[in-house]
Design a protein around this motif. Sequence first.
Motif, PDB file in Angstrom:
ATOM      1  N   ARG A   9      12.162 -40.513 -40.284  1.00 22.89           N
ATOM      2  CA  ARG A   9      11.791 -40.723 -41.696  1.00 22.89           C
ATOM      3  C   ARG A   9      10.909 -41.967 -41.834  1.00 22.89           C
ATOM      4  O   ARG A   9       9.865 -41.943 -42.477  1.00 22.89           O
ATOM      5  N   GLN A  10      11.334 -43.036 -41.214  1.00 18.07           N
ATOM      6  CA  GLN A  10      10.576 -44.281 -41.369  1.00 18.07           C
ATOM      7  C   GLN A  10       9.198 -44.156 -40.715  1.00 18.07           C
ATOM      8  O   GLN A  10       8.183 -44.543 -41.296  1.00 18.07           O
ATOM      9  N   TRP A  11       9.173 -43.584 -39.536  1.00 22.01           N
ATOM     10  CA  TRP A  11       7.891 -43.447 -38.830  1.00 22.01           C
ATOM     11  C   TRP A  11       6.915 -42.561 -39.615  1.00 22.01           C
ATOM     12  O   TRP A  11       5.711 -42.820 -39.672  1.00 22.01           O
ATOM     13  N   SER A  12       7.458 -41.503 -40.245  1.00 21.21           N
ATOM     14  CA  SER A  12       6.554 -40.551 -40.909  1.00 21.21           C
ATOM     15  C   SER A  12       6.182 -40.978 -42.325  1.00 21.21           C
ATOM     16  O   SER A  12       5.283 -40.391 -42.921  1.00 21.21           O
ATOM     17  N   THR A  13       6.868 -41.972 -42.882  1.00 25.95           N
ATOM     18  CA  THR A  13       6.608 -42.366 -44.261  1.00 25.95           C
ATOM     19  C   THR A  13       5.272 -43.106 -44.368  1.00 25.95           C
ATOM     20  O   THR A  13       5.103 -44.165 -43.776  1.00 25.95           O
ATOM     21  N   PHE A  14       4.347 -42.523 -45.079  1.00 27.18           N
ATOM     22  CA  PHE A  14       2.988 -43.075 -45.261  1.00 27.18           C
ATOM     23  C   PHE A  14       2.322 -43.355 -43.916  1.00 27.18           C
ATOM     24  O   PHE A  14       1.644 -44.368 -43.754  1.00 27.18           O
ATOM     25  N   HIS A  15       2.558 -42.476 -42.949  1.00 29.43           N
ATOM     26  CA  HIS A  15       1.856 -42.638 -41.678  1.00 29.43           C
ATOM     27  C   HIS A  15       0.354 -42.530 -41.952  1.00 29.43           C
ATOM     28  O   HIS A  15      -0.108 -41.513 -42.468  1.00 29.43           O
ATOM     29  N   PRO A  16      -0.410 -43.568 -41.614  1.00 32.24           N
ATOM     30  CA  PRO A  16      -1.806 -43.578 -42.072  1.00 32.24           C
ATOM     31  C   PRO A  16      -2.678 -42.505 -41.418  1.00 32.24           C
ATOM     32  O   PRO A  16      -3.672 -42.085 -42.002  1.00 32.24           O
ATOM     33  N   THR A  22       6.592 -41.774 -29.825  1.00 35.68           N
ATOM     34  CA  THR A  22       5.265 -41.651 -29.195  1.00 35.68           C
ATOM     35  C   THR A  22       4.933 -40.182 -28.931  1.00 35.68           C
ATOM     36  O   THR A  22       3.789 -39.751 -29.094  1.00 35.68           O
ATOM     37  N   TYR A  23       5.953 -39.418 -28.569  1.00 35.81           N
ATOM     38  CA  TYR A  23       5.708 -38.005 -28.300  1.00 35.81           C
ATOM     39  C   TYR A  23       5.382 -37.261 -29.603  1.00 35.81           C
ATOM     40  O   TYR A  23       4.457 -36.432 -29.642  1.00 35.81           O
ATOM     41  N   LEU A  24       6.135 -37.566 -30.658  1.00 36.36           N
ATOM     42  CA  LEU A  24       5.818 -36.953 -31.954  1.00 36.36           C
ATOM     43  C   LEU A  24       4.388 -37.303 -32.359  1.00 36.36           C
ATOM     44  O   LEU A  24       3.642 -36.471 -32.874  1.00 36.36           O
ATOM     45  N   GLU A  25       4.030 -38.553 -32.113  1.00 30.08           N
ATOM     46  CA  GLU A  25       2.676 -38.985 -32.483  1.00 30.08           C
ATOM     47  C   GLU A  25       1.624 -38.187 -31.698  1.00 30.08           C
ATOM     48  O   GLU A  25       0.589 -37.795 -32.246  1.00 30.08           O
ATOM     49  N   ALA A  26       1.923 -37.908 -30.446  1.00 28.95           N
ATOM     50  CA  ALA A  26       0.980 -37.115 -29.639  1.00 28.95           C
ATOM     51  C   ALA A  26       0.869 -35.685 -30.170  1.00 28.95           C
ATOM     52  O   ALA A  26      -0.230 -35.136 -30.291  1.00 28.95           O
ATOM     53  N   VAL A  27       2.011 -35.080 -30.501  1.00 24.99           N
ATOM     54  CA  VAL A  27       1.983 -33.716 -31.052  1.00 24.99           C
ATOM     55  C   VAL A  27       1.174 -33.695 -32.348  1.00 24.99           C
ATOM     56  O   VAL A  27       0.303 -32.844 -32.545  1.00 24.99           O
ATOM     57  N   LEU A  28       1.472 -34.662 -33.211  1.00 25.14           N
ATOM     58  CA  LEU A  28       0.799 -34.690 -34.511  1.00 25.14           C
ATOM     59  C   LEU A  28      -0.703 -34.947 -34.344  1.00 25.14           C
ATOM     60  O   LEU A  28      -1.515 -34.390 -35.073  1.00 25.14           O
ATOM     61  N   ARG A  29      -1.064 -35.789 -33.389  1.00 28.28           N
ATOM     62  CA  ARG A  29      -2.488 -36.074 -33.206  1.00 28.28           C
ATOM     63  C   ARG A  29      -3.239 -34.836 -32.717  1.00 28.28           C
ATOM     64  O   ARG A  29      -4.328 -34.528 -33.210  1.00 28.28           O
ATOM     65  N   VAL A  30      -2.631 -34.124 -31.791  1.00 27.22           N
ATOM     66  CA  VAL A  30      -3.272 -32.887 -31.313  1.00 27.22           C
ATOM     67  C   VAL A  30      -3.417 -31.904 -32.481  1.00 27.22           C
ATOM     68  O   VAL A  30      -4.472 -31.302 -32.680  1.00 27.22           O
ATOM     69  N   TYR A  31      -2.363 -31.807 -33.278  1.00 24.84           N
ATOM     70  CA  TYR A  31      -2.425 -30.893 -34.423  1.00 24.84           C
ATOM     71  C   TYR A  31      -3.448 -31.368 -35.450  1.00 24.84           C
ATOM     72  O   TYR A  31      -4.254 -30.574 -35.949  1.00 24.84           O
ATOM     73  N   ASN A  32      -3.437 -32.654 -35.746  1.00 24.89           N
ATOM     74  CA  ASN A  32      -4.368 -33.165 -36.754  1.00 24.89           C
ATOM     75  C   ASN A  32      -5.816 -32.915 -36.345  1.00 24.89           C
ATOM     76  O   ASN A  32      -6.668 -32.597 -37.174  1.00 24.89           O
ATOM     77  N   ARG A  33      -6.076 -33.039 -35.049  1.00 23.02           N
ATOM     78  CA  ARG A  33      -7.459 -32.877 -34.589  1.00 23.02           C
ATOM     79  C   ARG A  33      -7.861 -31.416 -34.429  1.00 23.02           C
ATOM     80  O   ARG A  33      -9.012 -31.059 -34.699  1.00 23.02           O
ATOM     81  N   TYR A  34      -6.937 -30.600 -33.954  1.00 22.67           N
ATOM     82  CA  TYR A  34      -7.342 -29.252 -33.551  1.00 22.67           C
ATOM     83  C   TYR A  34      -6.744 -28.115 -34.383  1.00 22.67           C
ATOM     84  O   TYR A  34      -7.125 -26.961 -34.212  1.00 22.67           O
ATOM     85  N   GLY A  35      -5.802 -28.421 -35.268  1.00 23.07           N
ATOM     86  CA  GLY A  35      -5.270 -27.370 -36.135  1.00 23.07           C
ATOM     87  C   GLY A  35      -6.372 -26.824 -37.023  1.00 23.07           C
ATOM     88  O   GLY A  35      -7.284 -27.551 -37.415  1.00 23.07           O
ATOM     89  N   ARG A  36      -6.289 -25.546 -37.356  1.00 24.28           N
ATOM     90  CA  ARG A  36      -7.366 -24.942 -38.156  1.00 24.28           C
ATOM     91  C   ARG A  36      -7.352 -25.443 -39.581  1.00 24.28           C
ATOM     92  O   ARG A  36      -6.313 -25.569 -40.204  1.00 24.28           O
ATOM     93  N   GLU A  93       0.769 -33.543 -23.541  1.00 30.18           N
ATOM     94  CA  GLU A  93       1.091 -34.457 -22.426  1.00 30.18           C
ATOM     95  C   GLU A  93      -0.093 -35.370 -22.136  1.00 30.18           C
ATOM     96  O   GLU A  93       0.081 -36.567 -21.866  1.00 30.18           O
ATOM     97  N   ALA A  94      -1.307 -34.816 -22.184  1.00 31.55           N
ATOM     98  CA  ALA A  94      -2.499 -35.625 -21.911  1.00 31.55           C
ATOM     99  C   ALA A  94      -2.632 -36.726 -22.960  1.00 31.55           C
ATOM    100  O   ALA A  94      -2.897 -37.893 -22.632  1.00 31.55           O
ATOM    101  N   GLU A  95      -2.431 -36.369 -24.212  1.00 27.65           N
ATOM    102  CA  GLU A  95      -2.511 -37.366 -25.281  1.00 27.65           C
ATOM    103  C   GLU A  95      -1.395 -38.396 -25.114  1.00 27.65           C
ATOM    104  O   GLU A  95      -1.612 -39.607 -25.234  1.00 27.65           O
ATOM    105  N   TRP A  96      -0.218 -37.897 -24.840  1.00 28.20           N
ATOM    106  CA  TRP A  96       0.952 -38.773 -24.741  1.00 28.20           C
ATOM    107  C   TRP A  96       0.808 -39.784 -23.606  1.00 28.20           C
ATOM    108  O   TRP A  96       1.246 -40.931 -23.725  1.00 28.20           O
ATOM    109  N   SER A  97       0.149 -39.367 -22.518  1.00 31.17           N
ATOM    110  CA  SER A  97       0.020 -40.272 -21.365  1.00 31.17           C
ATOM    111  C   SER A  97      -0.683 -41.572 -21.767  1.00 31.17           C
ATOM    112  O   SER A  97      -0.434 -42.619 -21.186  1.00 31.17           O
TER     113      SER A  97
END
Lengths: 550, 167
Positions: free
Chosen positions: A150-157, A229-243, A269-273
């Motif tokens: 909750r804290q990490w996702s709240t107003f995540h810029p 960090t892993y959630l951040e990697a998943v979200l970044r991949v989605y934010n960049r490549y989701g339709r 995994e590549a992003e997370w590394s």
Amino acid sequence: MYVYDEHDRQIAAERVAQFRDQTERALAGELSEDEFLPLRLQNGLYVQRLAPMLRIAVPYGMLRSEQLRRLARVTRDYDKGYAHFTTRQNVQLNWPALEDVPDILAELAEVEMHANQTSGNCIRNTTTDQFSGVQVDEVADPRPYCEIIRQWSTFHPEFAFLPRKFKVAVNASEKTDRAAIQVHDIGLQMVRNDQGELGFRVHVGGGLGRTPMVGPVIREFLPELDLLTYLEAVLRVYNRYGRRDNKFKARIKILVKALTPEGFAEKVEAEWSHIKDSPTRLTREAIERIQGYFTEPAYDALENATELLASQRFDNRQFDQWLSHNVDSHKKPGYAIVTLTMKKTGTPPGDVSDTQLEQIAELAEQYSFGEVRVTHQQNVVLADVRQDQLFELWQSIEPMGFATANLNTLTDVICCPGGDYCALANAKSIPVAESIQRRFDDKDFLYDLGDIDLNISGCMNACGHHHVGNIGVLGVDKKGAEFYQVSLGGSSHHDATIGKILGPSFAQEDMPDVIAKIIDVYVDNRKEEEPFLETYRRIGIEPFKERVYA
Amino acid sequence: MPEVITKDGAIKQDSWVVVSRPEDGESLNMPEQPALIPADLWLAGKEHFEGRDDIGVWFDSHDEPEILEGLVNELPLIAVNFPKFADGRGYSIARLLRERFGYENELRAIGDVLLDQLQFMKRCGFDSYALREDKDASKAARALNFFSQGYQAATDTDVPLFRRRAS
């Protein structure tokens, strides 16, 4: 449960001021409707069929008595005196005025509540099992991790403008999954590895809606310190490549499917590394600090009240039924978990009045350390009730309408607000729920049928989780008329399955008969104690089709 | 001359011009003023632009900033386009440029840049903002500072709140 510190309080106060500023600019015409839309949605504010609707966050379903009382007051002062528990453990007001919303938020902030990210294309409220912390078989209490998320996702810029909404759920029980994690964008199953270390099995890309999918596992074991960090990697991949070109293909499940789960996992995994050792990596102290808010309440040292309960059951059949259905076992001897059902026939599932909210607050203080949990089945749980007080509790909740002893049965319907309230709906859902509840009013028959999940959604958005109901009902629009499509065999548990569509849809008045025929096929074919879902899996959909469309 | 908002909410005059991507078969239409050109075209013609402090690049929201890995600090200005304010890819691009590729010069948000997104942009590493013309630049300072702190680490701080609480 979690209590704000000065940082949380400051952020909450600044949020109220920000939304007040945004609302004023919207009302003054400085923000266009399009520009204000995501801002108000990220604050849970929809403009609905009859009035705006405000969805208030209940992080992972936990509420304190003072919060329930404040909710009651808000519904009285700013609304029509009732609220609605949603299928994602939140609370909705159906009639607030747009210009009052900043004041409502200020009232809520005083009791550490908010409406942040309860809608919009952002990370939504993290949900979990309503029996967290009190059940016997959980790997660890998932709530501290939910609070960390909750804290990490709240107003995540970085993730305030995702392609589409994003829902995370955490489950910690090995046997059951009351959080339906496999139909979430990210489902986290708490596990221990061979070395006994705590972590998560990560499912990504589950979801309901237009393209229902069970989320595949993209990582078997994620150590707990690596969660963010892993959630951040998943979200970044989605934010960049989701339709982003097609709203209906914008959920992460479509991306996971397009890349294949393996391909998606590789990208993550590549992003997370790159970021796994960044300062976002959790520390032991940070986890322990949050865990410190979820310690056990001051339980009395008790024995199980087996004999007392046995004699009370013997004397009172209704209490016996209630105990069998609405009370679950607790990890502490002498305690029990009580579910207050908000499913009285004639009341829309999940609806509660201001008085009822205050009654629940009172009950929580008297019987359960002043806390409750909202369930995604739209009920309310008192998690820590002394067994020797169950009878007294039952006597007091019976007249309040919370003792309908139908938990997990056919009439414990999950149901969205539907066409009576919601602008998105194709059809009404509440009257369908009610007509089925009326048809199956014989308790003995109902109990004999055992656990059956009946889930009703008024449209494809699937707020009523119809795809994962053992019996699912979906409202559809056929040339301007409301019809209902039925699916069978869904499950939201560890064996998560998307239901199969039975066939052509039905008119509203036919629905009780249709459900009755489905139930007949089950009763005719079941073996001994076999639950509905197992019978369905064994005999398949054909016998149901034959009977219903005969 | 166009106005640009700085990280502190001040308004500065600026002469950078965004050069749009040329149609197939056409060449870049370079202006007299300092120019931001599509990043891939800068890379393709890098030898022509060597040492020029009046040439920067811009990324569109679907572009991959990875193409400039190792080269970013040769540029005096990088801009990231927000074709619509609800397209959030630019936030990830900004963080990658700053945190992964170590870009140290000015990073500018261009396109559909509105007030209520400014603080997110700032946190992700943008330090100048070409606010859409119809928006009131005098309100930018407030919008940049709605929040006095955030929960997460981002480009603006590498100390998430859970680490600040611990100390």
